[in-house]
Design a protein around this motif. Structure first.
Motif, PDB file in Angstrom:
ATOM      1  N   SER A  89       0.831  -1.205   0.000  1.00 25.83           N
ATOM      2  CA  SER A  89       0.000   0.000   0.000  1.00 25.83           C
ATOM      3  C   SER A  89       0.865   1.255   0.000  1.00 25.83           C
ATOM      4  N   LYS A  90       2.105   1.099   0.482  1.00 28.91           N
ATOM      5  CA  LYS A  90       3.015   2.253   0.500  1.00 28.91           C
ATOM      6  C   LYS A  90       3.293   2.740  -0.927  1.00 28.91           C
ATOM      7  N   THR A  91       3.447   1.767  -1.831  1.00 35.74           N
ATOM      8  CA  THR A  91       3.688   2.121  -3.234  1.00 35.74           C
ATOM      9  C   THR A  91       2.507   2.896  -3.798  1.00 35.74           C
ATOM     10  N   ARG A  92       1.316   2.412  -3.512  1.00 29.29           N
ATOM     11  CA  ARG A  92       0.126   3.090  -4.032  1.00 29.29           C
ATOM     12  C   ARG A  92       0.017   4.492  -3.454  1.00 29.29           C
ATOM     13  N   ALA A  93       0.346   4.613  -2.184  1.00 29.84           N
ATOM     14  CA  ALA A  93       0.282   5.922  -1.532  1.00 29.84           C
ATOM     15  C   ALA A  93       1.284   6.890  -2.170  1.00 29.84           C
ATOM     16  N   LEU A  94       2.467   6.367  -2.531  1.00 30.97           N
ATOM     17  CA  LEU A  94       3.492   7.232  -3.136  1.00 30.97           C
ATOM     18  C   LEU A  94       3.054   7.744  -4.502  1.00 30.97           C
ATOM     19  N   VAL A  95       2.463   6.849  -5.296  1.00 34.19           N
ATOM     20  CA  VAL A  95       2.020   7.271  -6.623  1.00 34.19           C
ATOM     21  C   VAL A  95       0.897   8.310  -6.494  1.00 34.19           C
ATOM     22  N   LEU A  96       0.081   8.159  -5.480  1.00 36.36           N
ATOM     23  CA  LEU A  96      -1.065   9.058  -5.308  1.00 36.36           C
ATOM     24  C   LEU A  96      -0.702  10.411  -4.722  1.00 36.36           C
ATOM     25  N   ARG A  97       0.459  10.485  -4.100  1.00 38.44           N
ATOM     26  CA  ARG A  97       0.777  11.695  -3.347  1.00 38.44           C
ATOM     27  C   ARG A  97       0.642  12.968  -4.197  1.00 38.44           C
ATOM     28  N   GLY A  98      -0.151  13.902  -3.703  1.00 37.07           N
ATOM     29  CA  GLY A  98      -0.326  15.169  -4.412  1.00 37.07           C
ATOM     30  C   GLY A  98      -1.267  15.076  -5.607  1.00 37.07           C
ATOM     31  N   VAL A  99      -2.083  14.038  -5.666  1.00 34.37           N
ATOM     32  CA  VAL A  99      -2.968  13.841  -6.826  1.00 34.37           C
ATOM     33  C   VAL A  99      -4.069  14.912  -6.867  1.00 34.37           C
ATOM     34  N   HIS A 100      -4.448  15.293  -8.085  1.00 36.33           N
ATOM     35  CA  HIS A 100      -5.544  16.263  -8.248  1.00 36.33           C
ATOM     36  C   HIS A 100      -6.777  15.651  -8.876  1.00 36.33           C
TER      37      HIS A 100
END
Ligand SMILES: Nc1nc2c(ncn2[C@@H]2O[C@H](COP(=O)(O)OP(=O)(O)O)[C@@H](O)[C@H]2O)c(=O)[nH]1
Ligand SMILES: [Mg+2]
Length: 221
Positions: A89-100
Protein backbone atom coordinates in the motif's frame (compact mmCIF):
# COMPACT_ATOMS: atom_id res chain seq x y z
CA UNK A 1 2.46 13.40 5.57
CA UNK A 2 0.18 15.68 3.65
CA UNK A 3 2.12 17.55 1.00
CA UNK A 4 0.14 19.42 -1.56
CA UNK A 5 -2.87 17.15 -1.44
CA UNK A 6 -5.73 18.53 -3.49
CA UNK A 7 -4.16 21.94 -3.85
CA UNK A 8 -3.04 22.69 -7.35
CA UNK A 9 0.54 23.69 -7.88
CA UNK A 10 0.32 27.19 -9.24
CA UNK A 11 3.26 29.39 -10.09
CA UNK A 12 1.84 32.87 -10.55
CA UNK A 13 5.15 34.40 -11.60
CA UNK A 14 5.64 31.90 -14.41
CA UNK A 15 1.91 31.60 -15.09
CA UNK A 16 2.22 27.87 -14.88
CA UNK A 17 0.04 25.30 -13.18
CA UNK A 18 0.65 21.60 -12.68
CA UNK A 19 -2.10 19.05 -12.40
CA UNK A 20 -1.48 15.45 -11.40
CA UNK A 21 -3.84 12.81 -12.73
CA UNK A 22 -3.54 9.18 -11.68
CA UNK A 23 -5.00 6.15 -13.44
CA UNK A 24 -6.13 3.95 -10.58
CA UNK A 25 -7.93 0.62 -10.52
CA UNK A 26 -7.40 -3.13 -10.26
CA UNK A 27 -4.41 -4.88 -11.84
CA UNK A 28 -5.02 -5.70 -15.51
CA UNK A 29 -8.04 -3.38 -15.77
CA UNK A 30 -6.38 -1.44 -18.59
CA UNK A 31 -4.63 1.52 -16.97
CA UNK A 32 -1.39 1.15 -18.94
CA UNK A 33 -3.29 0.52 -22.16
CA UNK A 34 -5.31 3.69 -21.57
CA UNK A 35 -2.20 5.78 -20.95
CA UNK A 36 -0.53 4.31 -24.02
CA UNK A 37 -3.47 5.27 -26.19
CA UNK A 38 -3.57 8.75 -24.68
CA UNK A 39 0.16 9.23 -25.21
CA UNK A 40 -0.05 8.09 -28.80
CA UNK A 41 -2.98 10.32 -29.65
CA UNK A 42 -1.62 13.40 -27.90
CA UNK A 43 1.90 12.77 -29.05
CA UNK A 44 3.59 12.64 -25.67
CA UNK A 45 6.22 10.29 -24.30
CA UNK A 46 5.62 7.75 -21.58
CA UNK A 47 8.52 7.41 -19.15
CA UNK A 48 9.04 4.56 -16.73
CA UNK A 49 9.87 6.28 -13.47
CA UNK A 50 11.61 4.42 -10.68
CA UNK A 51 10.10 4.64 -7.25
CA UNK A 52 11.82 3.26 -4.19
CA UNK A 53 9.49 0.53 -3.10
CA UNK A 54 9.35 -1.44 0.09
CA UNK A 55 12.07 -3.95 0.93
CA UNK A 56 14.58 -2.36 -1.46
CA UNK A 57 12.46 -3.21 -4.45
CA UNK A 58 12.25 -0.54 -7.07
CA UNK A 59 8.81 -0.18 -8.55
CA UNK A 60 8.41 1.44 -11.94
CA UNK A 61 5.38 3.48 -12.76
CA UNK A 62 4.43 5.17 -15.97
CA UNK A 63 4.38 8.90 -16.35
CA UNK A 64 3.38 11.15 -19.25
CA UNK A 65 3.33 14.96 -19.25
CA UNK A 66 1.04 17.05 -21.42
CA UNK A 67 1.22 20.83 -21.58
CA UNK A 68 -1.79 22.88 -22.64
CA UNK A 69 -2.14 26.60 -23.17
CA UNK A 70 -4.92 28.27 -21.29
CA UNK A 71 -5.02 31.95 -22.17
CA UNK A 72 -1.58 33.15 -21.16
CA UNK A 73 -1.28 30.34 -18.68
CA UNK A 74 0.49 27.10 -19.27
CA UNK A 75 -1.10 24.06 -17.67
CA UNK A 76 0.92 20.88 -17.38
CA UNK A 77 -1.12 17.73 -16.93
CA UNK A 78 1.02 14.96 -15.46
CA UNK A 79 -0.47 11.53 -15.97
CA UNK A 80 0.59 8.56 -13.85
CA UNK A 81 -0.49 4.96 -13.66
CA UNK A 82 -0.44 2.68 -10.70
CA UNK A 83 2.19 -0.03 -11.20
CA UNK A 84 1.21 -3.58 -12.14
CA UNK A 85 0.54 -5.63 -9.05
CA UNK A 86 1.28 -3.09 -6.36
CA UNK A 87 1.45 -5.43 -3.41
CA UNK A 88 2.36 -2.73 -0.98
CA UNK A 89 0.00 0.00 0.00
CA UNK A 90 3.02 2.25 0.50
CA UNK A 91 3.69 2.12 -3.23
CA UNK A 92 0.13 3.09 -4.03
CA UNK A 93 0.28 5.92 -1.53
CA UNK A 94 3.49 7.23 -3.14
CA UNK A 95 2.02 7.27 -6.62
CA UNK A 96 -1.07 9.06 -5.31
CA UNK A 97 0.78 11.70 -3.35
CA UNK A 98 -0.33 15.17 -4.41
CA UNK A 99 -2.97 13.84 -6.83
CA UNK A 100 -5.54 16.26 -8.25
CA UNK A 101 -7.75 13.93 -10.27
CA UNK A 102 -8.41 10.22 -10.74
CA UNK A 103 -9.35 8.20 -13.79
CA UNK A 104 -10.65 5.04 -12.17
CA UNK A 105 -10.33 2.20 -14.66
CA UNK A 106 -12.77 -0.59 -13.84
CA UNK A 107 -12.72 -3.94 -15.61
CA UNK A 108 -16.16 -4.76 -17.02
CA UNK A 109 -15.70 -8.52 -16.76
CA UNK A 110 -17.87 -10.26 -14.17
CA UNK A 111 -14.93 -11.80 -12.37
CA UNK A 112 -13.51 -8.32 -11.74
CA UNK A 113 -16.60 -6.98 -9.97
CA UNK A 114 -15.24 -7.53 -6.50
CA UNK A 115 -11.76 -6.25 -7.31
CA UNK A 116 -13.24 -3.08 -8.85
CA UNK A 117 -14.84 -2.25 -5.52
CA UNK A 118 -11.90 -3.39 -3.44
CA UNK A 119 -9.48 -1.08 -5.24
CA UNK A 120 -11.92 1.79 -4.98
CA UNK A 121 -12.09 1.28 -1.22
CA UNK A 122 -8.30 1.09 -1.22
CA UNK A 123 -8.14 4.37 -3.11
CA UNK A 124 -10.36 6.01 -0.51
CA UNK A 125 -8.15 4.70 2.28
CA UNK A 126 -4.96 5.94 0.63
CA UNK A 127 -6.46 9.39 0.02
CA UNK A 128 -7.78 9.58 3.55
CA UNK A 129 -4.25 9.08 4.87
CA UNK A 130 -3.34 12.30 3.10
CA UNK A 131 -6.43 14.17 4.27
CA UNK A 132 -8.09 13.90 0.88
CA UNK A 133 -11.47 12.56 -0.12
CA UNK A 134 -13.09 11.57 -3.41
CA UNK A 135 -15.66 14.01 -4.72
CA UNK A 136 -19.28 13.30 -3.90
CA UNK A 137 -18.53 11.37 -0.72
CA UNK A 138 -18.31 14.09 1.86
CA UNK A 139 -19.31 17.67 2.53
CA UNK A 140 -15.63 18.41 3.12
CA UNK A 141 -14.51 21.42 1.09
CA UNK A 142 -10.76 21.01 1.14
CA UNK A 143 -8.84 18.15 -0.41
CA UNK A 144 -11.68 16.96 -2.61
CA UNK A 145 -10.40 14.87 -5.52
CA UNK A 146 -12.46 14.74 -8.73
CA UNK A 147 -12.86 11.32 -10.32
CA UNK A 148 -14.21 9.82 -13.52
CA UNK A 149 -15.10 6.14 -13.70
CA UNK A 150 -14.06 4.41 -16.89
CA UNK A 151 -15.78 1.06 -17.50
CA UNK A 152 -13.18 -0.63 -19.66
CA UNK A 153 -13.16 -3.65 -21.99
CA UNK A 154 -16.61 -3.05 -23.44
CA UNK A 155 -15.41 -4.89 -26.58
CA UNK A 156 -15.54 -8.24 -24.78
CA UNK A 157 -18.59 -10.49 -25.08
CA UNK A 158 -19.27 -11.42 -21.49
CA UNK A 159 -19.28 -8.14 -19.62
CA UNK A 160 -21.45 -6.68 -16.90
CA UNK A 161 -24.17 -4.38 -18.21
CA UNK A 162 -23.30 -0.74 -17.65
CA UNK A 163 -26.39 -0.22 -15.49
CA UNK A 164 -25.37 -3.19 -13.36
CA UNK A 165 -21.93 -1.67 -12.81
CA UNK A 166 -23.59 1.63 -11.91
CA UNK A 167 -25.45 -0.21 -9.16
CA UNK A 168 -22.29 -1.88 -7.86
CA UNK A 169 -20.66 1.54 -7.62
CA UNK A 170 -23.85 2.97 -6.08
CA UNK A 171 -23.96 5.79 -8.61
CA UNK A 172 -27.54 6.61 -7.63
CA UNK A 173 -26.10 8.10 -4.49
CA UNK A 174 -22.56 8.83 -5.61
CA UNK A 175 -22.84 11.54 -8.22
CA UNK A 176 -19.69 11.19 -10.27
CA UNK A 177 -19.22 10.97 -14.03
CA UNK A 178 -18.74 7.57 -15.63
CA UNK A 179 -18.12 6.50 -19.16
CA UNK A 180 -17.82 3.09 -20.81
CA UNK A 181 -15.16 2.38 -23.40
CA UNK A 182 -12.31 0.28 -24.66
CA UNK A 183 -8.68 1.11 -23.98
CA UNK A 184 -7.51 -1.31 -26.69
CA UNK A 185 -9.23 0.62 -29.48
CA UNK A 186 -9.14 3.91 -27.57
CA UNK A 187 -12.91 4.27 -27.50
CA UNK A 188 -13.75 7.04 -25.01
CA UNK A 189 -10.26 7.07 -23.52
CA UNK A 190 -9.77 10.72 -24.44
CA UNK A 191 -13.36 11.50 -23.52
CA UNK A 192 -12.78 10.23 -19.98
CA UNK A 193 -9.74 12.49 -19.60
CA UNK A 194 -11.70 15.34 -21.13
CA UNK A 195 -14.47 14.99 -18.54
CA UNK A 196 -11.95 14.97 -15.72
CA UNK A 197 -9.75 17.77 -17.04
CA UNK A 198 -12.77 20.01 -17.67
CA UNK A 199 -13.70 19.51 -14.06
CA UNK A 200 -10.16 20.26 -12.93
CA UNK A 201 -9.81 23.29 -15.20
CA UNK A 202 -13.04 24.71 -13.83
CA UNK A 203 -11.59 24.44 -10.34
CA UNK A 204 -8.28 25.90 -11.45
CA UNK A 205 -9.86 28.85 -13.22
CA UNK A 206 -11.90 29.60 -10.10
CA UNK A 207 -8.64 29.77 -8.19
CA UNK A 208 -7.05 31.97 -10.84
CA UNK A 209 -10.17 34.09 -11.20
CA UNK A 210 -10.34 33.44 -14.93
CA UNK A 211 -13.22 32.69 -17.25
CA UNK A 212 -13.43 29.09 -18.30
CA UNK A 213 -15.21 28.01 -21.44
CA UNK A 214 -15.57 24.29 -21.43
CA UNK A 215 -16.00 23.26 -25.04
CA UNK A 216 -13.45 25.49 -26.61
CA UNK A 217 -10.62 24.93 -24.17
CA UNK A 218 -10.67 21.22 -23.55
CA UNK A 219 -11.39 19.98 -27.03
CA UNK A 220 -7.75 19.08 -27.54
CA UNK A 221 -7.35 17.06 -24.39
N1 LIG B 1 -10.29 -6.85 -24.70
C1 LIG B 1 -9.71 -5.83 -24.08
N2 LIG B 1 -8.54 -6.00 -23.46
C2 LIG B 1 -7.98 -4.94 -22.84
C3 LIG B 1 -8.57 -3.66 -22.85
N3 LIG B 1 -7.78 -2.82 -22.16
C4 LIG B 1 -6.73 -3.54 -21.76
N4 LIG B 1 -6.83 -4.83 -22.17
C5 LIG B 1 -5.88 -5.93 -21.96
O1 LIG B 1 -5.85 -6.25 -20.57
C6 LIG B 1 -4.52 -6.58 -20.17
C7 LIG B 1 -4.07 -5.65 -19.06
O2 LIG B 1 -4.00 -4.32 -19.53
P1 LIG B 1 -3.05 -3.24 -18.85
O3 LIG B 1 -3.29 -1.95 -19.53
O4 LIG B 1 -1.66 -3.75 -18.78
O5 LIG B 1 -3.67 -3.22 -17.38
P2 LIG B 1 -3.16 -2.44 -16.08
O6 LIG B 1 -2.62 -3.48 -15.15
O7 LIG B 1 -4.40 -1.82 -15.52
O8 LIG B 1 -2.15 -1.44 -16.49
C8 LIG B 1 -3.66 -6.47 -21.42
O9 LIG B 1 -3.54 -7.74 -21.99
C9 LIG B 1 -4.47 -5.55 -22.33
O10 LIG B 1 -4.21 -5.78 -23.67
C10 LIG B 1 -9.84 -3.51 -23.53
O11 LIG B 1 -10.44 -2.43 -23.58
N5 LIG B 1 -10.35 -4.63 -24.10
MG1 LIG C 1 -0.15 -1.22 -15.84
Amino acid sequence: MRLNGGVMLINFAEREAQIKIVYYGPALAGKTTSLQYLAKRLNVQITDMPLAGDKDRTVFFEFAPLTQKFGNWSVKFNFYTLPGQPRFSKTRALVLRGVHGIVYVADSQYQAAEENLRMLADLQDRLEEDGQVLEGLSSQKEGVVPIVLFYNKRDLQEVMPVEYMDVTFDLRNWKVPRIAGCALTGENVLKAVDILSSNLMRKLSERLGLEWEDEEQTSKV
